[in-house]
Scaffold this motif. Structure first.
Motif, short mmCIF file in Angstrom:
data_model
loop_
_atom_site.label_atom_id
_atom_site.label_comp_id
_atom_site.label_asym_id
_atom_site.label_seq_id
_atom_site.Cartn_x
_atom_site.Cartn_y
_atom_site.Cartn_z
N PRO A 17 0.81 -1.22 0.00
CA PRO A 17 0.00 0.00 0.00
C PRO A 17 0.84 1.27 0.00
O PRO A 17 1.89 1.35 0.64
N ALA A 18 0.36 2.25 -0.73
CA ALA A 18 0.98 3.58 -0.76
C ALA A 18 0.20 4.47 0.22
O ALA A 18 -0.88 4.96 -0.11
N GLU A 19 0.76 4.67 1.39
CA GLU A 19 0.07 5.42 2.45
C GLU A 19 -0.18 6.88 2.06
O GLU A 19 -1.14 7.49 2.50
N TRP A 20 0.69 7.44 1.26
CA TRP A 20 0.60 8.85 0.90
C TRP A 20 -0.62 9.16 0.06
O TRP A 20 -1.07 10.31 0.01
N THR A 21 -1.20 8.16 -0.60
CA THR A 21 -2.36 8.44 -1.46
C THR A 21 -3.57 8.88 -0.66
O THR A 21 -4.33 9.74 -1.11
N GLU A 22 -3.78 8.32 0.52
CA GLU A 22 -4.93 8.69 1.33
C GLU A 22 -4.88 10.17 1.71
O GLU A 22 -5.89 10.88 1.65
N VAL A 23 -3.72 10.64 2.08
CA VAL A 23 -3.56 12.05 2.46
C VAL A 23 -3.78 12.94 1.25
O VAL A 23 -4.47 13.96 1.33
N LEU A 24 -3.23 12.56 0.12
CA LEU A 24 -3.41 13.38 -1.09
C LEU A 24 -4.86 13.38 -1.56
O LEU A 24 -5.34 14.40 -2.06
N GLY A 70 2.55 11.24 6.52
CA GLY A 70 2.57 10.48 5.27
C GLY A 70 3.25 11.24 4.15
O GLY A 70 3.67 10.66 3.16
N LEU A 71 3.32 12.55 4.28
CA LEU A 71 4.01 13.42 3.30
C LEU A 71 4.85 14.41 4.09
O LEU A 71 4.55 15.60 4.12
N GLU A 72 5.89 13.96 4.71
CA GLU A 72 6.66 14.77 5.66
C GLU A 72 7.29 16.01 5.03
O GLU A 72 7.66 16.94 5.74
N ASP A 73 7.42 16.05 3.72
CA ASP A 73 8.02 17.22 3.07
C ASP A 73 6.99 18.28 2.70
O ASP A 73 7.35 19.35 2.20
#
Length: 164
Positions: A44-51, A124-127
């Motif tokens: 799973p790509a965790e960053w997709t939920e945040v985006l 999830g997107l620390e930058d």
């Protein structure tokens, strides 16, 4: 002056609507990617939920101006249908002032949130700073102000025309 303002407002509302549609498309594509990575690739790509959440927030705030422009946001349908021309213009003015007050508060609070959130990063997107999520409020608010004034100058009642 009025014609120039309405021309600029039509352009900005069209831009906001196009960006809202792009955000919806991005959210759908990210959701599809999340399904593929989770259930097909099994990584799973965790960053997709945040985006997805960010794009949906931006979609809502960029879609609001079109709703204001076509007269579908704040509505006083029954009073509007029962009233004469002079009372209708008064209702239009009161609704526009109330909407401007609400959007003005949204712009101020949104800007304050964006300033305060600029030191936060997104899980999830620390930058990425939370500034970019909160900026949806003042940006959408500015587009909405133009649409509210545009609808007051050139009223459109599309929800009344389509109502049964």
């Amino acid at each position: 002056m009025r014609a120039l303002f309405l021309k600029v407002e039509r352009g900005t509302t069209a831009l906001a609507t196009a960006l809202a549609c792009a955000m919806l498309t991005a959210a759908a594509a990210l959701g599809l990617w999340q399904i593929i990575t989770r259930f097909v690739i099994e990584r799973p790509a965790e960053w997709t939920e945040v985006l997805i959440r960010f794009t949906l927030i931006w979609m809502v705030f960029l879609g609001i101006p079109m709703a204001f422009r076509i007269g579908a946001m704040v509505s006083v349908d029954v009073l509007y249908r029962w009233s004469g021309q002079r009372l209708r213009r008064f209702l239009d003015t009161m609704v526009a002032l109330a909407a401007l007050l609400l959007i003005g508060i949204t712009i101020v609070v949104g800007w304050d949130y964006a300033q305060r959130g600029s030191v936060q990063t997104v899980t999830g997107l620390e930058d990425v700073s939370m500034f970019w999520a909160y900026m949806s409020m003042p940006v959408g608010g500015v587009f909405s102000v133009l649409a509210i004034v545009g609808n007051w100058l050139d009223p459109q009642r599309m929800e009344l025309e389509t109502a049964q």
